[in-house]
Structures are given as C-alpha cells and as structure tokens.
Design an enzyme around this catalytic site. Structure first.
Site, PDB file in Angstrom:
ATOM      1  CE1 TYR A  38      -4.427   0.812   0.019  1.00 45.84           C
ATOM      2  CE2 TYR A  38      -3.666   2.608   1.418  1.00 45.84           C
ATOM      3  CZ  TYR A  38      -4.633   2.038   0.621  1.00 45.84           C
ATOM      4  OH  TYR A  38      -5.828   2.701   0.413  1.00 45.84           O
ATOM      5  N   GLY A  39       1.711   1.326  -1.083  1.00 42.35           N
ATOM      6  CA  GLY A  39       2.630   2.463  -1.197  1.00 42.35           C
ATOM      7  C   GLY A  39       2.030   3.544  -2.057  1.00 42.35           C
ATOM      8  CB  VAL A  40       2.915   5.182  -5.122  1.00 40.53           C
ATOM      9  CG1 VAL A  40       2.337   6.278  -6.014  1.00 40.53           C
ATOM     10  CG2 VAL A  40       3.976   5.783  -4.205  1.00 40.53           C
ATOM     11  CD  GLN A  41       0.379   2.487  -9.880  1.00 35.39           C
ATOM     12  OE1 GLN A  41      -0.668   1.940 -10.190  1.00 35.39           O
ATOM     13  NE2 GLN A  41       0.679   3.700 -10.287  1.00 35.39           N
ATOM     14  CG  ASP A 100       9.810  -2.584  -9.366  1.00 33.91           C
ATOM     15  OD1 ASP A 100       8.941  -3.379  -9.735  1.00 33.91           O
ATOM     16  OD2 ASP A 100       9.776  -1.370  -9.609  1.00 33.91           O
ATOM     17  CB  ALA A 101      14.166  -3.223  -4.127  1.00 42.03           C
ATOM     18  CG  HIS A 124       7.846  -2.141 -13.516  1.00 38.88           C
ATOM     19  ND1 HIS A 124       8.052  -1.822 -14.837  1.00 38.88           N
ATOM     20  CD2 HIS A 124       8.852  -1.527 -12.830  1.00 38.88           C
ATOM     21  CE1 HIS A 124       9.131  -1.048 -14.931  1.00 38.88           C
ATOM     22  NE2 HIS A 124       9.636  -0.864 -13.730  1.00 38.88           N
ATOM     23  N   GLY A 153       0.417   6.437  -9.135  1.00 36.07           N
ATOM     24  CA  GLY A 153      -0.790   5.922  -8.488  1.00 36.07           C
ATOM     25  C   GLY A 153      -1.635   7.055  -7.920  1.00 36.07           C
ATOM     26  CD  GLU A 248       5.684  31.209 -20.258  1.00 36.47           C
ATOM     27  OE1 GLU A 248       6.344  32.125 -19.728  1.00 36.47           O
ATOM     28  OE2 GLU A 248       5.460  31.162 -21.477  1.00 36.47           O
TER      29      GLU A 248
HETATM   30  N1  LIG Z   1       4.705   4.517  -8.040  1.00 39.87           N
HETATM   31  C1  LIG Z   1       3.913   4.479  -9.109  1.00 39.87           C
HETATM   32  O1  LIG Z   1       3.033   5.331  -9.289  1.00 39.87           O
HETATM   33  C2  LIG Z   1       4.038   3.360 -10.140  1.00 39.87           C
HETATM   34  C3  LIG Z   1       3.495   3.543 -11.425  1.00 39.87           C
HETATM   35  C4  LIG Z   1       3.441   2.464 -12.304  1.00 39.87           C
HETATM   36  C5  LIG Z   1       3.975   1.245 -11.886  1.00 39.87           C
HETATM   37  N2  LIG Z   1       4.543   1.108 -10.660  1.00 39.87           N
HETATM   38  C6  LIG Z   1       5.028  -0.206 -10.238  1.00 39.87           C
HETATM   39  O2  LIG Z   1       4.111  -0.680  -9.243  1.00 39.87           O
HETATM   40  C7  LIG Z   1       4.809  -1.471  -8.279  1.00 39.87           C
HETATM   41  C8  LIG Z   1       4.624  -0.875  -6.897  1.00 39.87           C
HETATM   42  O3  LIG Z   1       5.311   0.370  -6.865  1.00 39.87           O
HETATM   43  P1  LIG Z   1       5.025   1.490  -5.760  1.00 39.87           P
HETATM   44  O4  LIG Z   1       5.756   2.714  -6.215  1.00 39.87           O
HETATM   45  O5  LIG Z   1       3.580   1.595  -5.486  1.00 39.87           O
HETATM   46  O6  LIG Z   1       5.774   0.838  -4.523  1.00 39.87           O
HETATM   47  P2  LIG Z   1       6.274   1.525  -3.178  1.00 39.87           P
HETATM   48  O7  LIG Z   1       7.718   1.846  -3.272  1.00 39.87           O
HETATM   49  O8  LIG Z   1       5.360   2.642  -2.856  1.00 39.87           O
HETATM   50  O9  LIG Z   1       6.136   0.327  -2.125  1.00 39.87           O
HETATM   51  C9  LIG Z   1       4.915  -0.374  -1.966  1.00 39.87           C
HETATM   52  C10 LIG Z   1       4.802  -1.031  -0.619  1.00 39.87           C
HETATM   53  O10 LIG Z   1       5.865  -1.920  -0.375  1.00 39.87           O
HETATM   54  C11 LIG Z   1       5.994  -2.039   1.023  1.00 39.87           C
HETATM   55  N3  LIG Z   1       7.305  -2.629   1.305  1.00 39.87           N
HETATM   56  C12 LIG Z   1       8.521  -2.088   1.047  1.00 39.87           C
HETATM   57  N4  LIG Z   1       9.492  -2.953   1.411  1.00 39.87           N
HETATM   58  C13 LIG Z   1       8.855  -4.055   1.894  1.00 39.87           C
HETATM   59  C14 LIG Z   1       9.301  -5.312   2.403  1.00 39.87           C
HETATM   60  N5  LIG Z   1      10.599  -5.594   2.480  1.00 39.87           N
HETATM   61  N6  LIG Z   1       8.374  -6.222   2.818  1.00 39.87           N
HETATM   62  C15 LIG Z   1       7.065  -5.932   2.730  1.00 39.87           C
HETATM   63  N7  LIG Z   1       6.579  -4.769   2.255  1.00 39.87           N
HETATM   64  C16 LIG Z   1       7.465  -3.854   1.839  1.00 39.87           C
HETATM   65  C17 LIG Z   1       5.818  -0.631   1.530  1.00 39.87           C
HETATM   66  O11 LIG Z   1       5.341  -0.657   2.850  1.00 39.87           O
HETATM   67  C18 LIG Z   1       4.777  -0.083   0.576  1.00 39.87           C
HETATM   68  O12 LIG Z   1       3.491  -0.196   1.135  1.00 39.87           O
HETATM   69  C19 LIG Z   1       6.261  -1.504  -8.761  1.00 39.87           C
HETATM   70  O13 LIG Z   1       6.415  -2.625  -9.580  1.00 39.87           O
HETATM   71  C20 LIG Z   1       6.393  -0.232  -9.573  1.00 39.87           C
HETATM   72  O14 LIG Z   1       7.428  -0.267 -10.519  1.00 39.87           O
HETATM   73  C21 LIG Z   1       4.576   2.133  -9.771  1.00 39.87           C
HETATM   74 MG   LIG Z   2       8.499   2.950 -13.424  1.00 36.37          MG
END
Ligand SMILES: NC(=O)c1ccc[n+]([C@@H]2O[C@H](COP(=O)([O-])OP(=O)(O)OC[C@H]3O[C@@H](n4cnc5c(N)ncnc54)[C@H](O)[C@@H]3O)[C@@H](O)[C@H]2O)c1
Ligand SMILES: [Mg+2]
Ligand SMILES: CC(C)(O)[C@@H](O)C(=O)O
Ligand SMILES: [Mg+2]
Length: 348
Positions: A38-41, A100-101, A124, A153, A248
């Site tokens: 529950y980060g960004v996406q 992703d990590a 992704h 997201g 601008e």
């Molecule tokens: N950020 C975006 O808007 C966006 C856009 C398109 C695609 N994506 C893809 O969507 C996927 C999610 O990206 P995101 O940016 O939402 O992720 P994020 O970096 O916001 O992390 C998501 C969640 O991972 C949890 N987390 C981190 N380390 C952890 C661990 N070791 N164990 C358990 N939970 C852990 C965090 O608490 C967080 O809720 C990725 O594959 C990213 O490439 C992201």
């Molecule tokens: Mg990306």
C-alpha cells in the site's frame, strides 16, 4: 480490440466502450483481488477497484505508515485489510505491488501461496524480465500478467475521482487457465485505465525505465536546472528564472499541449516565440539524443535494474533517497518554486 491509426501506424487497443466496466465485473466476479503493498500504486488501484465494485482486499505489513493510511482509506483490519501472508492466502488474483526491490525479498513467501489456477499480477515487467537478478520465476500453473498505468498511483486515483482515466499498458506473460488475457484486460478496466495498449514484459520495463529516467523525470529536471543556472548566472532574479523555466511550463503551456498537441500550444504563442522554438527544438533533440541512446542501452543491458536493486535493497535506502530529494527541495530553484506556488492566487 479496436484498430486505430496512431500517426500512420495501425494499432489494436482496448477502449472502455468495447470492454465496459460491467464486462470486467462479470469476468472478475468470483475473484478475490488481493493488493499486496500500500505504497503509491496500491492505494490508487485498490481504491479504484473497490469503488468499481470488485471484491478487493489489501495485504500490508502491520504497524507502519502504509497500514495506517489503508485504515484511513476505509480498509477494515480483519475484514478487508490483512497481514501480507493472510491476504496472499485469501487472494485468487495476487497484485504484487510492493516496490520492485521488496518484491525480491518477499518472493519466497508469495510463491508458497501461488497455487494452481491463481493469478499473479504486476504493474511492471521488472521482476519477470530481470529474473536472473530477482529470482522471480512463477510456477507454470498460474496466470501471470501485468497492467502498468502510465503515471503515478496518486494521479490514477485523482483522475478516477474526477471521472477521467490514465492510459495503461497490458501484457500476458503466462496463460495457464486459457483466460489470462481476458482477466488482464478486465483488471486494466477495473483499476481505472483510460485506454489499454498491449505490450510484453520486456518492452514494458525497457520503455518504463527509459521514460522515468528520461523526459518524464530525469531529463526534465536536468533541462530545468541547466536553463535556470544559465539565467541566474546572467543576472536574472530567481523569480524571473523560475517563472521562465518551470512555472509557465506547468501552469500555462503544458496544459495547452495536453489539450491539443505541441503545434497548437506553439500557435497560441507569439510568432516571435514560434520562430525561435521551431529553430531550436532540433538542436536540443540532437544534443540530447546521444544521452537517450546511452540511457536505453544501460536499461537494455540490465545495468539500470542492477543499480535499482542494489541501491533500493539497502536497509537505509529510504533515508538515502530522502536525503537526495531534500537536496533537490533545498536547491535555490525549487525553494524559489515553493515561494512561487505560495503566491498562486488559489493558494493565497
Ligand atoms: N509509483 C507508481 O506510481 C508506479 C506507477 C506504475 C507502476 N509502478 C510499479 O508498481 C509497483 C509498486 O510500486 P510502488 O511505487 O507503489 O511501490 P512503493 O515503493 O510505494 O512500495 C509499496 C509497498 O511496499 C511495502 N514494502 C517495502 N518494502 C517491503 C518489504 N521488504 N516487505 C514488505 N513490504 C514492503 C511498503 O510498505 C509499501 O506499502 C512496482 O512494480 C512499480 O514499478 C509504480
Ligand atoms: Mg516505473
Ligand atoms: C509513475 C512512473 C514514473 O510512470 C512509474 O513508472 C514509476 O516507476 O513510478
Ligand atoms: Mg511509468
């Protein structure tokens, strides 16, 4: 699929008219969609799917900021919000939306719950494409597909609330049930996409990593900084340099580009500006193209994935990222920007 002409090239895409929400609800009616992370996406996709009438649960580590945000967003612990393993067990479509990590670290756990007939969903192509570095190899009897919204997201949710949508790509990596493609498209509609275009995991990750390092995020900051520095070193005030470089663009000109294309934005500027822009865009293209080639090659070779995995797997990666973001925030250009934003009529 609707066949449309994109600048002379025919492409088959999925529109909301031909694959309406009702159809997506039918396709996914019996599924429990578990959004892991529950980060960004995570918030954007899960809230949009919930509001679209899907059966959604969230899996997130308890006790952190993301858990609290989920509760604030209306997810109920024990009913629709669970610890990650519990959500993995309940889910029939596992939306793997950790960073992703972090996906690498949690993979051994996720694997345990990927029983035959379940679906594994990504946003992704990273984990699958760079499997030699991530170790993410799904079992053969699960469907594996992705929907990748082309934007943050945060925007995915905001646009949905406004009745709009972000375009997304979709791709099927593995079709174990014979129904993966339909489920994938239904998910794309469910998360609130505008239209959907097809790709594969490799092309998704190579284009996405290029875009965010390039014009979307990396190159744009680079070009802003270069122009701002030249203006400042030639005696222009921060106000003048920031307005002429950023404000601008975001407030006046980019909305015009978004509405009707570059030529239309040009046509709404003076003939003096048009003459200059038409003369200068090609030198800028030629100067930056070698950097874009270098970037694409670095993505293609897996080097960018390696850097991302190594750096974002360190225990203090958040602190380090925040330090670098603070460096940007504390630069004269972006501090000037904060003052300029505070002076927008709607903010005063
Ligand atoms: N950020 C975006 O808007 C966006 C856009 C398109 C695609 N994506 C893809 O969507 C996927 C999610 O990206 P995101 O940016 O939402 O992720 P994020 O970096 O916001 O992390 C998501 C969640 O991972 C949890 N987390 C981190 N380390 C952890 C661990 N070791 N164990 C358990 N939970 C852990 C965090 O608490 C967080 O809720 C990725 O594959 C990213 O490439 C992201
Ligand atoms: Mg990306
Ligand atoms: C929002 C972006 C940049 O499009 C996405 O690719 C990400 O990684 O966050
Ligand atoms: Mg992207």
């Amino acid at each position: 699929m609707a066949k449309l002409n994109f600048g002379g090239v025919e492409e088959e895409v999925v529109t909301r008219e031909e694959f309406p929400l009702e159809k997506a609800r039918e396709v996914l009616g019996s599924e429990t969609i578990a959004v892991i992370g529950y980060g960004v996406q995570g918030p954007g996709q899960s809230l949009n799917m919930r509001d679209n009438g899907f059966n959604v649960i969230v899996g997130q580590r308890q006790g952190g900021k993301s858990w609290d945000k989920a509760v604030a967003d209306g997810w109920v612990p024990g009913e629709t919000l669970f610890e990650i393993e519990e959500a993995l067990e309940k889910g029939t479509i596992i939306c793997y939306l950790l960073s992703d990590a972090a996906q690498i670290e949690l993979w051994p756990t996720v694997q345990k719950y990927l029983t035959a007939g379940k679906s594994l969903y990504f946003s992704h192509g990273f984990g699958i494409t760079y499997k030699d570095q991530t170790g993410i190899v799904p079992p053969a009897d699960v469907d594996v597909f992705l929907v990748a919204p082309k934007g943050s997201g945060t925007s995915l949710r905001r646009l949905f609330v406004e009745g709009k949508g972000l375009n997304s790509s979709f791709a099927v990596f593995q079709d174990a049930t014979g129904n993966a493609r339909t489920k994938c498209i239904a998910m794309g509609i469910g998360v609130g996409s505008g239209y959907l275009f097809e790709t594969d995991f490799y092309r998704e990750v190579t284009s996405d990593l290029t875009g965010e390092r390039g014009t979307l995020m990396g190159a744009i900051q680079g070009i802003f900084a270069a122009q701002y520095e030249v203006l400042r070193s030639n005696g222009h005030s921060p106000s003048e340099a920031f307005n002429e470089t950023v404000e601008e663009l975001t407030q006046s000109l980019m909305p015009l580009v978004a509405e009707n294309g570059m030529d239309w934005m040009y046509a709404n500027c003076s003939t003096t500006a048009q003459r200059g822009a038409l003369d200068w865009w090609k030198p800028f293209r030629d100067a930056t193209k070698p950097v874009f080639e270098q970037l694409y090659n670095s993505v293609k070779s897996g080097e960018q994935a390696k850097i991302s995995i190594t750096r974002n797997s360190q225990s203090d990666y958040r602190v380090k990222l925040e330090e670098e973001l603070a460096e940007l925030r504390e630069s004269e250009m972006w501090k000037a920007g904060a003052t300029v934003r505070s002076l927008r009529p709607e903010n005063s």
